[in-house]
Scaffold this motif. Structure first.
Motif, short mmCIF file in Angstrom:
data_model
loop_
_atom_site.label_atom_id
_atom_site.label_comp_id
_atom_site.label_asym_id
_atom_site.label_seq_id
_atom_site.Cartn_x
_atom_site.Cartn_y
_atom_site.Cartn_z
N ASN A 147 -26.25 60.80 -27.70
CA ASN A 147 -25.45 61.40 -28.82
C ASN A 147 -25.48 62.91 -28.78
OD1 ASN A 147 -28.28 62.33 -30.02
ND2 ASN A 147 -28.56 60.46 -30.90
N HIS A 187 -31.84 58.50 -27.56
CA HIS A 187 -32.73 57.79 -28.24
C HIS A 187 -34.06 57.68 -27.47
CE1 HIS A 187 -30.27 55.66 -31.66
NE2 HIS A 187 -29.63 57.06 -31.22
N TYR A 240 -20.64 49.09 -33.00
CA TYR A 240 -21.06 50.76 -32.99
C TYR A 240 -21.44 50.90 -31.44
CZ TYR A 240 -23.07 54.87 -34.85
OH TYR A 240 -23.50 56.22 -35.07
N LYS A 248 -16.50 51.64 -33.50
CA LYS A 248 -16.77 52.99 -33.63
C LYS A 248 -17.62 53.53 -32.47
CE LYS A 248 -20.01 55.97 -36.05
NZ LYS A 248 -20.92 56.43 -37.43
N ASP A 280 -16.85 59.60 -33.60
CA ASP A 280 -17.92 60.39 -34.18
C ASP A 280 -18.63 61.31 -33.29
OD1 ASP A 280 -19.92 61.64 -36.01
OD2 ASP A 280 -21.14 59.50 -36.12
N ASN A 288 -20.59 63.98 -34.05
CA ASN A 288 -21.54 64.46 -34.92
C ASN A 288 -21.72 65.84 -35.08
OD1 ASN A 288 -23.72 61.63 -34.01
ND2 ASN A 288 -23.74 62.48 -36.18
N HIS A 325 -22.86 54.61 -43.67
CA HIS A 325 -23.34 55.18 -42.51
C HIS A 325 -24.64 54.28 -42.04
CE1 HIS A 325 -26.57 57.88 -41.02
NE2 HIS A 325 -25.85 58.25 -40.20
N SER A 326 -25.33 54.33 -41.01
CA SER A 326 -26.39 53.69 -40.43
C SER A 326 -27.09 54.50 -39.28
CB SER A 326 -25.80 52.46 -39.71
OG SER A 326 -26.30 52.12 -38.50
N ASN A 327 -28.49 54.12 -39.35
CA ASN A 327 -29.42 54.75 -38.46
C ASN A 327 -29.98 53.51 -37.77
OD1 ASN A 327 -29.54 57.59 -37.84
ND2 ASN A 327 -30.24 57.71 -40.18
N HIS A 386 -26.58 49.43 -36.80
CA HIS A 386 -27.26 49.66 -35.25
C HIS A 386 -27.69 48.23 -34.94
CE1 HIS A 386 -26.93 53.73 -35.71
NE2 HIS A 386 -27.61 54.16 -34.81
N ARG A 426 -38.69 61.04 -34.84
CA ARG A 426 -37.68 61.13 -33.95
C ARG A 426 -37.10 62.41 -33.29
NH1 ARG A 426 -31.45 58.95 -35.36
NH2 ARG A 426 -30.50 59.54 -33.49
O1 GKR Z 1 -28.28 56.54 -33.80
O2 GKR Z 1 -27.82 58.32 -32.56
C1 GKR Z 1 -27.62 57.79 -33.51
C2 GKR Z 1 -26.71 58.09 -34.60
O3 GKR Z 1 -26.10 59.11 -33.92
C3 GKR Z 1 -27.26 58.20 -35.72
O4 GKR Z 1 -28.36 59.01 -35.81
C4 GKR Z 1 -26.25 58.83 -36.73
O5 GKR Z 1 -26.83 59.28 -37.95
O6 GKR Z 1 -25.06 57.07 -36.85
C5 GKR Z 1 -25.20 58.15 -37.32
C6 GKR Z 1 -23.81 58.95 -37.50
O7 GKR Z 1 -22.73 58.32 -37.76
O8 GKR Z 1 -23.62 60.05 -37.35
#
Ligand code: GKR
Ligand code: MG
Length: 419
Positions: free
Chosen positions: A20, A25, A145, A187, A217, A219, A316-318, A345, A399
């Motif tokens: 990302n 991760h 995702y 996504k 996305d 970010n 939204h998700s983590n 996720h 994290r």
């Molecule tokens: O899991 O790396 C990830 C995502 O980038 C997450 O941390 C984000 O908060 O999924 C998220 C998002 O939609 O921005």
């Protein structure tokens, strides 16, 4: 019904090397599992972030809730405010947006609120969705995702998902998830490669999946100009463009100049952000997340408020486990305004969970709302013990995708905007 005890257990589970804008991760993802026990012998479950400073706040708040009534959410919220004090927890991984005091309180309150709803549902013999207004859908659709990813963590064998570092790899990843779970929208987590490559990836996905709504996305990795260029290049292709540029003002500069709505889980993350975002027309879609919007009831109120102002809702998700998936599913099932498929996720957890198997499953890309009382999921105590032991041994305490990435590529920078 009074809170007699609260157990707070940090857990760690394996996470693949997902890329990302902040980095990649780490091999372990962290969560905190909350169990609220009442004087009548009912236990409710909640799940939240595992980062150490947040865990400390959850533990402090847990102590201050003993003796409160599970029906008195306002008293519980007040106890959390007092316990958090003046602190603001800063989002160190940089992917969930601005930190404010209200957001910190809402993040700490959320797992207790969910656990209390679980208890109230169990006491009434009704699923949580009924405490939120009842079902408007029997099953909650989630999106596939996709992430650019390495084949495995460096120094480890290739994982079961394999590499996805170009359009063909992402199309393959989408086929894998859609084949296994039946997702009906897609996504892509962007902000990893230069925008022109991510445009190519989206076009490849469009060609391979002509009927699936697509989102991208990055970010907030792009400048206003880049965001406008990408938005225009993907005219007619994206359902929405999520957080292309950082902050409400930049998003508001992009929004009128691109053909699709902008979505966010970064620039509007707490009620204080809504008035400015609405006045400036910065977003068309809000990604709700009960973990930081103060639990299920407050999220549901925020959804109503957003609809009033013409803002659509997604979720939204983590990285998360089954207690969160159950809570997300009950919330989305009771919220008519959530009209976009939610993020999760879950596939990346590859079956690892703290909840007993059976209650949660995907059917045609959607999770049927668990119909048992409360959240409808049970804690698997053996799995919880294993994951807690993993937490103790893994060495990760917060994290940090950026430092992990820099350990392989010291020149990596998570600066925003990057392109
Ligand atoms: O899991 O790396 C990830 C995502 O980038 C997450 O941390 C984000 O908060 O999924 C998220 C998002 O939609 O921005
Ligand atoms: Mg996002």
């Amino acid at each position: 019904m009074l809170i007699r005890d609260v157990h707070v257990t940090p857990v760690a589970f394996r996470d693949p090397p997902l890329l990302n804008a902040a980095g990649v991760h780490e091999p372990w993802a962290l969560r905190t599992i909350v169990e609220v026990v009442t004087d009548e012998g009912l236990t409710g479950l909640g799940e939240t972030y595992g980062d150490l400073d947040h865990l400390g706040k959850v533990r402090d708040a847990a102590r201050s809730l003993i003796g409160l009534d599970v029906y008195h959410h306002n008293a519980i919220y007040a106890a959390v405010i007092a316990s958090v004090g003046a602190d603001v927890v800063v989002d160190r991984h940089g992917l969930t947006g601005a930190a404010t005091h209200e957001k910190t309180v809402d993040r700490v309150f959320s797992p207790f609120e969910v656990a209390c709803l679980d208890i109230k549902g169990k006491a009434a013999g009704r699923p949580v969705v009924d405490l939120l207004g009842g079902k408007v859908r029997d099953a909650v659709p989630y999106s596939a995702y996709l992430f650019y990813k390495w084949a495995g963590h460096p120094g480890e064998p290739e994982d079961s998902f394999g590499a996805a570092l170009d359009p063909a790899g992402l199309v393959e990843q989408a086929r894998m998830f859609i084949g296994k779970y039946g997702f009906r929208s897609i996504k892509l987590k962007g902000g990893v490669y230069p925008p022109v490559e991510e445009i190519e990836a989206i076009l490849a996905l469009r060609e391979a999946f002509p009927e699936h709504p697509l989102r991208l996305d990055p970010n907030a990795a792009w400048s206003v100009d880049t965001s406008i260029e990408v938005g225009r290049a993907l005219d007619g292709v994206l359902e929405y463009l999520e957080d292309p540029a950082p902050g409400i003002e930049n998003m508001a500069s992009v929004a009128p100049l691109v053909p699709m709505p902008l979505a966010t889980n970064m620039c509007v993350v707490t009620p204080e952000h809504l008035p400015t975002a609405i006045q400036q027309g910065a977003i068309g879609v809000l990604l709700l997340d009960h973990h930081y919007w103060g639990g299920l009831l407050k999220s549901s109120h925020i959804a109503t408020l957003c609809s009033t102002f013409g803002i659509e809702l997604s979720m939204h998700s983590n990285s998360h486990l089954g207690i969160s998936l159950a809570a997300m599913t009950h919330l989305a099932a009771a919220t008519p305004a959530i009209t976009h498929d939610c993020d999760t996720h879950t596939p990346w957890q590859d079956g690892q969970d703290v909840v007993a198997p059976g209650a949660l499953r995907f059917v045609d890309g959607a999770v049927p709302v668990p119909d048992g009382p409360g959240l409808g999921v049970e804690l698997d105590r053996d799995a919880l013990a294993v994951m807690n032991e993993q937490y103790e041994k893994c060495g990760v305490r917060s994290r940090d995708d950026t430092t992990y990435m820099q350990s392989f590529d010291p020149s990596f920078s998570a600066r925003r905007p990057r392109w």
